[in-house]
Structures are given as structure tokens and as C-alpha cells.
Design a protein around this motif. Structure first.
Motif, mmCIF file in Angstrom:
data_model
loop_
_atom_site.group_PDB
_atom_site.id
_atom_site.type_symbol
_atom_site.label_atom_id
_atom_site.label_comp_id
_atom_site.label_asym_id
_atom_site.label_seq_id
_atom_site.Cartn_x
_atom_site.Cartn_y
_atom_site.Cartn_z
ATOM 1 N N CYS A 113 0.820 -1.217 0.000
ATOM 2 C CA CYS A 113 0.000 0.000 0.000
ATOM 3 C C CYS A 113 0.853 1.266 0.000
ATOM 4 O O CYS A 113 0.384 2.334 -0.382
ATOM 5 N N HIS A 257 -3.544 6.897 1.461
ATOM 6 C CA HIS A 257 -3.886 5.590 0.908
ATOM 7 C C HIS A 257 -5.278 5.222 1.405
ATOM 8 O O HIS A 257 -5.588 5.404 2.579
ATOM 9 N N SER A 292 -4.099 3.142 -4.993
ATOM 10 C CA SER A 292 -5.128 3.991 -4.386
ATOM 11 C C SER A 292 -4.736 5.464 -4.324
ATOM 12 O O SER A 292 -5.576 6.338 -4.551
ATOM 13 N N ILE A 293 -3.481 5.753 -4.053
ATOM 14 C CA ILE A 293 -3.093 7.172 -3.955
ATOM 15 C C ILE A 293 -3.143 7.870 -5.325
ATOM 16 O O ILE A 293 -3.745 8.945 -5.434
ATOM 17 N N ALA A 316 0.793 6.984 3.295
ATOM 18 C CA ALA A 316 0.421 5.591 3.026
ATOM 19 C C ALA A 316 0.839 4.702 4.178
ATOM 20 O O ALA A 316 1.816 4.981 4.883
#
Ligand code: COA
Length: 330
Positions: A113, A257, A292-293, A316
């Protein structure tokens, strides 16, 4: 002084939308449970044999177009994913081929992540040292093919989604661009969120017993992740802001994140900032790990949540545990 900045961003998710109600048909769960505990209402899953490289390549095309750059301008590729198409080679070389890049270097990052922020920090370092001038940074994942979509796997299955995001990183003059970043890890907690197989420790890489026990699928201690995430996110946000010589009050938007909406809400609360200062879009995508970021950053930018010259902070946390932050003036 030479800095680097993100000159273009873009994202891509597969067409297939899987709602919480779709999951209710597969396992003992409910839309109400998922929304209350995670904030997630739907996620995107690939169909057929689409790999994370395919999603990443499309996101990369969009980021290049956004930056006004052609593939021939790219002089380095960094691909962050925990779900590469193959054990090796990594996805980076597949981007090189698909986009018809010159024989540029392609680096693969596996920090889960936190992968996108780790990858961005490497791009920043390379650009600042004058080594590269147009680095393509990609975060992409196909989590859906590694989920146990039965009641046994419901804690993980409801959280994750597939997707990709990308950024183009180029030189700029201070005070714009990336101002600071911080990278951390704590391997003592590696087994709290992990996928142990296939493994080089195992002759043949995986055994029938491991397959029967589904040890090739990711596993997680959700409470341990939650506890650590809500501490490490605020910590690293304060750290990168202090390193950049700025304060929380100056920040236009924090783009964390997207692990869980409750984690995002807890981060806003612990930082003492209004919830709207922490961007969240997990409702529509679930947790897309390294993607996701850049997905969130693109949506936030497109929604006008920050503008040129604004201070933006990325943060994150995930498997490793590894966590990271980055402060930038957009
Ligand atoms: N649907 C319905 N019930 C579920 C469920 C699901 N999808 N998943 C778990 N449950 C059940 C559990 O079996 C447990 O039942 P029991 O009380 O009968 O044993 C109950 O819900 C509570 O489980 P628990 O794990 O204590 O829930 P929680 O409040 O900690 O929420 C998470 C679980 C996973 C949502 C939460 O821990 C979390 O978000 N952790 C962080 C995860 C994360 O962000 N991971 C990615 C890191 S980058």
C-alpha cells in the motif's frame, strides 16, 4: 535548486463493478456491515485474464497525455505493485514494451500500500540528481484474483479492489514540486498482513497442503492493521510537513492511501483537521493497494480539491508494515 514535480496524473479501473450486494450473494456478509466498518459500497474487479500490467499501462497512457508528454519522452519507469503478472520479470518491462519506450530502465517496487509513495520518492531522487528528466511512476493492482470470495475470506474479500494510477515526474524549479518525503518499515509485524506463497523457502515454491489451506492468498490481522495505521498516518504526515518547513494549517488537502474510511476519519480526528481536508474515495473503489493514492490524487485534482501552488500531502500505510509520506507544492 532542482526539484521534481508531478506534471501529469491519470488512472484506470476495469469496467466490472462489484457492489456489496453482489458480495452478499457469495458470502455471509451484508451491505450494512461493509459500509459501517469500511465505508466501501462498490469496487471494480477485472474480467478474464487482465493483469495489473494491463491496468497500469492504460493509467500510464492517461498520465502521459495529462502531462502533454509522448512515450518517447519517458526515460525511466517505476512500477509499484504487490500483484505483478508474474513472479518475474516485474511489470516494469511490460510497460516498456507496451508503450514502445526506448530501452529505458524499469524498476519494480513491492512495498504494497505504500508502494506508490516509495516509488515517487525514488523518482524524485533520480530527477533531483539530474539523472532522469521524465519518470513514469505507476501503481497498479489486481487483488480480486487473490481473494477468497467465500465466508472464510470475507474479512479481506470485502476490502479490496482492482485499479491503477500513474504519475509523470519531471524537473522543476523550487519552491514548486516535491518538498519532502519519509519512508518507514517495521518487519516485526510482517505476518500481520501478508501472502506467504509461492515461496522460495518451499521446494517447488508451493505444496498441495499449502494450496488446500489457501496460503497462496493474502491474510490479515485487521485490528492490528487498524491500530498501527491510525498511529502511523498522523505521525508521517507531521514528519514530512516538519521536514518541508510547513504546518498542517497550510495544507490544502491530505490524500491518504485508501485503506478504510474509518481509518481516514480517525486520521483527520487525530490530526485535528476537518474531515474534508482528508480526501476519501474508498466508497467507490475499495482498497486498491499501490493504486489507491494516484487514483485518489487524480480524482481530487479533477474535482478541484486543490489547485496550482497548493500544499498537498500524500500518506500511506500497509503490509510490511511499511508506511510513507510526501509533501508537495502542486
Ligand atoms: N461481513 C460480515 N461480518 C464480518 C466480515 C464481513 N465481511 N468480516 C468479519 N466479520 C465478522 C467477524 O467474523 C467478527 O465476527 P465475530 O464477532 O462473530 O467473531 C466480527 O465481524 C467482527 O470482526 P472484527 O475483525 O473484530 O471487525 P472489525 O471491526 O475489526 O473490522 C476490519 C474488520 C477488517 C474492517 C477492520 O479491522 C479494518 O478495517 N482493519 C484494517 C484493514 C485494512 O485497512 N487493511 C488494509 C491495510 S492497507
Amino acid at each position: 535548486m532542482l526539484h521534481s514535480r508531478i506534471s501529469g496524473i491519470g488512472f484506470h479501473v476495469p469496467d466490472r463493478v462489484v457492489t456489496n450486494h453482489d458480495l452478499e450473494a457469495l458470502m455471509d456478509t451484508s451491505d450494512a456491515w461493509i459500509v459501517e466498518r469500511t465505508g466501501i459500497r462498490q469496487r471494480h474487479f477485472v474480467a478474464g485474464d487482465v493483469g495489473s500490467s494491463d491496468l497500469g499501462i492504460e493509467a500510464a497512457r492517461r498520465a502521459l497525455a495529462d502531462a502533454g508528454r509522448a512515450a518517447r519522452d519517458v526515460d525511466f519507469v517505476i512500477f509499484a505493485t504487490t500483484t505483478p503478472d508474474w513472479m518475474f520479470p516485474g511489470n516494469g518491462v511490460l510497460v516498456q514494451q507496451a508503450l514502445g519506450l526506448d530501452t529505458v530502465g524499469a524498476l519494480d517496487v513491492r512495498n504494497a500500500c505504500s508502494g506508490f509513495v516509495y516509488a515517487l520518492s525514488v523518482a524524485d531522487a533520480f530527477v533531483r540528481m539530474g539523472r532522469y528528466r521524465c519518470v513514469l511512476v505507476i501503481g497498479a493492482e489486481v487483488q480480486s484474483t487473490g481473494l477468497d470470495l467465500s465466508t472464510d475470506g470475507r474479512d479481506m474479500a470485502v476490502l479490496f479492489g482492482d485499479g491503477a494510477g500513474a504519475a509523470v515526474v519531471e524537473p522543476t524549479e523550487a519552491p514548486r514540486g516535491i518538498l519532502s518525503w519519509a519512508l518507514h518499515s517495521e518487519g516485526a509485524l510482517a505476518r500481520e498482513l501478508w501472502c506467504e506463497a509461492p515461496s522460495s523457502r518451499v521446494p517447488g515454491r508451493i505444496t498441495t497442503e499449502m494450496l488446500e489451506q489457501r496460503r497462496q492468498l493474502p491474510r490479515m490481522n485487521g485490528r492490528q492493521v487498524f491500530k498501527n495505521a491510525t498511529t502511523r498516518f498522523p505521525e508521517v504526515i507531521h514528519e514530512v510537513l516538519a521536514a518541508a518547513g510547513h504546518t498542517l494549517e497550510e495544507v490544502a488537502l491530505i490524500v491518504p492511501h485508501q485503506a478504510n474510511q474509518r481509518i481516514g476519519d480517525a486520521v483527520a480526528q487525530r490530526l485535528g483537521v476537518p474531515p474534508e481536508k482528508v480526501f476519501q474515495n474508498i466508497e467507490r473503489y475499495g482498497n486498491t493497494t499501490a493504486a489507491s493514492i494516484p487514483i485518489a490524487l487524480t480524482e481530487a485534482r479533477d474535482q478541484g480539491r486543490f489547485r496550482d501552488g497548493d500544499l498537498v500531502v500524500l500518506a500511506a500505510f500497509g503490509a510490511g508494515f511499511a508506511w510513507a509520506g510526501c509533501a508537495m507544492r502542486w
